[in-house]
Design a protein around this motif. Structure first.
Motif, mmCIF file in Angstrom:
data_model
loop_
_atom_site.group_PDB
_atom_site.id
_atom_site.type_symbol
_atom_site.label_atom_id
_atom_site.label_comp_id
_atom_site.label_asym_id
_atom_site.label_seq_id
_atom_site.Cartn_x
_atom_site.Cartn_y
_atom_site.Cartn_z
ATOM 1 N N THR A 30 -8.235 -39.233 20.445
ATOM 2 C CA THR A 30 -7.149 -39.550 19.523
ATOM 3 C C THR A 30 -5.924 -39.943 20.350
ATOM 4 O OG1 THR A 30 -5.850 -38.765 17.632
ATOM 5 C CG2 THR A 30 -6.357 -37.140 19.331
ATOM 6 N N GLN A 31 -5.284 -41.033 19.940
ATOM 7 C CA GLN A 31 -4.169 -41.573 20.711
ATOM 8 C C GLN A 31 -2.893 -40.797 20.417
ATOM 9 O OE1 GLN A 31 -4.021 -44.309 22.999
ATOM 10 N NE2 GLN A 31 -1.953 -43.503 23.358
ATOM 11 N N VAL A 32 -2.209 -40.403 21.472
ATOM 12 C CA VAL A 32 -0.877 -39.809 21.365
ATOM 13 C C VAL A 32 0.080 -40.710 22.128
ATOM 14 C CG1 VAL A 32 0.589 -37.866 22.040
ATOM 15 C CG2 VAL A 32 -1.705 -37.450 21.106
ATOM 16 N N THR A 33 1.099 -41.196 21.437
ATOM 17 C CA THR A 33 2.097 -42.058 22.052
ATOM 18 C C THR A 33 3.469 -41.432 21.864
ATOM 19 O OG1 THR A 33 0.772 -44.027 21.574
ATOM 20 C CG2 THR A 33 3.094 -44.359 22.110
ATOM 21 N N VAL A 34 4.149 -41.209 22.967
ATOM 22 C CA VAL A 34 5.489 -40.619 22.929
ATOM 23 C C VAL A 34 6.468 -41.701 23.370
ATOM 24 C CG1 VAL A 34 6.978 -38.755 23.687
ATOM 25 C CG2 VAL A 34 4.501 -38.397 23.532
ATOM 26 N N LEU B 243 -4.567 -28.032 19.516
ATOM 27 C CA LEU B 243 -3.623 -28.146 20.615
ATOM 28 C C LEU B 243 -2.260 -28.432 20.011
ATOM 29 C CD1 LEU B 243 -3.326 -28.113 23.722
ATOM 30 C CD2 LEU B 243 -3.438 -30.623 23.628
ATOM 31 N N GLU B 244 -1.389 -27.450 20.078
ATOM 32 C CA GLU B 244 -0.022 -27.603 19.614
ATOM 33 C C GLU B 244 0.803 -28.118 20.777
ATOM 34 O OE1 GLU B 244 0.948 -26.636 16.403
ATOM 35 O OE2 GLU B 244 2.924 -27.514 16.769
ATOM 36 N N MET B 245 1.436 -29.272 20.581
ATOM 37 C CA MET B 245 2.205 -29.905 21.651
ATOM 38 C C MET B 245 3.664 -30.010 21.231
ATOM 39 S SD MET B 245 -0.461 -32.867 22.909
ATOM 40 C CE MET B 245 -0.308 -33.826 21.402
ATOM 41 N N ASN B 246 4.539 -29.420 22.001
ATOM 42 C CA ASN B 246 5.966 -29.435 21.731
ATOM 43 C C ASN B 246 6.716 -30.079 22.898
ATOM 44 O OD1 ASN B 246 5.760 -27.849 19.244
ATOM 45 N ND2 ASN B 246 5.223 -26.143 20.595
ATOM 46 N N SER B 247 7.951 -30.435 22.644
ATOM 47 C CA SER B 247 8.802 -31.043 23.676
ATOM 48 C C SER B 247 8.075 -32.179 24.390
ATOM 49 C CB SER B 247 9.233 -29.971 24.700
ATOM 50 O OG SER B 247 9.918 -28.917 24.064
ATOM 51 N N LEU B 248 7.487 -33.048 23.602
ATOM 52 C CA LEU B 248 6.676 -34.120 24.165
ATOM 53 C C LEU B 248 7.527 -35.096 24.970
ATOM 54 C CD1 LEU B 248 4.272 -34.601 21.175
ATOM 55 C CD2 LEU B 248 3.562 -34.166 23.531
ATOM 56 N N LYS B 249 6.889 -35.606 26.018
ATOM 57 C CA LYS B 249 7.550 -36.531 26.935
ATOM 58 C C LYS B 249 6.771 -37.850 26.967
ATOM 59 C CE LYS B 249 8.614 -32.604 29.976
ATOM 60 N NZ LYS B 249 8.459 -32.057 31.349
ATOM 61 N N PRO B 250 7.420 -38.931 27.357
ATOM 62 C CA PRO B 250 6.687 -40.207 27.451
ATOM 63 C C PRO B 250 5.458 -40.100 28.347
ATOM 64 C CG PRO B 250 9.042 -40.606 27.538
ATOM 65 C CD PRO B 250 8.857 -39.114 27.576
ATOM 66 N N GLU B 251 5.506 -39.283 29.371
ATOM 67 C CA GLU B 251 4.353 -39.146 30.261
ATOM 68 C C GLU B 251 3.186 -38.389 29.640
ATOM 69 O OE1 GLU B 251 7.552 -38.379 30.944
ATOM 70 O OE2 GLU B 251 7.695 -36.567 32.202
ATOM 71 N N ASP B 252 3.375 -37.851 28.456
ATOM 72 C CA ASP B 252 2.270 -37.234 27.718
ATOM 73 C C ASP B 252 1.453 -38.280 26.966
ATOM 74 O OD1 ASP B 252 4.514 -34.571 26.905
ATOM 75 O OD2 ASP B 252 2.902 -34.521 28.395
ATOM 76 N N THR B 253 1.906 -39.512 26.969
ATOM 77 C CA THR B 253 1.178 -40.580 26.288
ATOM 78 C C THR B 253 -0.200 -40.764 26.905
ATOM 79 O OG1 THR B 253 3.200 -41.755 25.665
ATOM 80 C CG2 THR B 253 1.163 -43.043 25.775
ATOM 81 N N ALA B 254 -1.225 -40.676 26.068
ATOM 82 C CA ALA B 254 -2.612 -40.768 26.540
ATOM 83 C C ALA B 254 -3.547 -40.684 25.344
ATOM 84 C CB ALA B 254 -2.925 -39.630 27.510
ATOM 85 N N VAL B 255 -4.813 -40.933 25.605
ATOM 86 C CA VAL B 255 -5.851 -40.607 24.630
ATOM 87 C C VAL B 255 -6.295 -39.183 24.925
ATOM 88 C CG1 VAL B 255 -8.124 -41.166 23.723
ATOM 89 C CG2 VAL B 255 -6.592 -43.005 24.460
ATOM 90 N N TYR B 256 -6.276 -38.350 23.895
ATOM 91 C CA TYR B 256 -6.637 -36.946 24.046
ATOM 92 C C TYR B 256 -8.051 -36.722 23.507
ATOM 93 C CZ TYR B 256 -1.918 -35.709 25.443
ATOM 94 O OH TYR B 256 -0.732 -35.601 26.131
ATOM 95 N N TYR B 257 -8.851 -36.025 24.298
ATOM 96 C CA TYR B 257 -10.241 -35.748 23.952
ATOM 97 C C TYR B 257 -10.473 -34.240 23.896
ATOM 98 C CZ TYR B 257 -10.983 -40.570 25.554
ATOM 99 O OH TYR B 257 -10.923 -41.927 25.728
#
Length: 115
Positions: A109-113, A80-94
């Motif tokens: 896996t934790q993603v914190t923006v 999963l390629e994630m660009n232009s990340l925003k604070p609301e994208d913060t989550a644990v990704y499964y």
């Protein structure tokens, strides 16, 4: 016991990019679909994107135009390629891999923006 191993999460500033990977610990035959979900604190788990064995993709509205899902030729790794990340994208990704009769899930896996 097949396990899905995720990697690529971390802390990134708003506007940044991350690439998540998910690989099965053993060969899984007849994968129908692979997907990425996320769960933010206090919220339900939601589908972000998925890809079928035929290559058809789906994206949640929140991911359209910013995220891209892909898999390797063998079909046992999903990205999963994630660009232009925003604070609301913060989550644990499964990640999830589905066959005709089994669903496999990664550990998350934790993603914190955040700036």
């Amino acid at each position: 016991q097949v396990q899905l191993v995720e990697s690529g999460g971390g802390l990134v500033q708003p506007g940044g990019s991350l690439r998540l990977s998910c690989t099965a610990s053993a060969w899984i035959i007849s994968i129908n679909r692979m997907g990425w979900y996320r769960q933010a604190p206090g919220k339900e788990r939601e589908l972000v994107a998925d890809i079928t064995s035929s290559g058809f993709t789906y994206y949640a509205d929140s991911a359209k135009g910013r995220f891209a899902i892909s898999s390797d030729n063998a079909g046992n790794t999903v990205y999963l390629e994630m660009n232009s990340l925003k604070p609301e994208d913060t989550a644990v990704y499964y990640c999830e891999l589905s066959t005709s009769n089994t669903n496999y899930w990664g550990q998350g896996t934790q993603v914190t923006v955040s700036s």
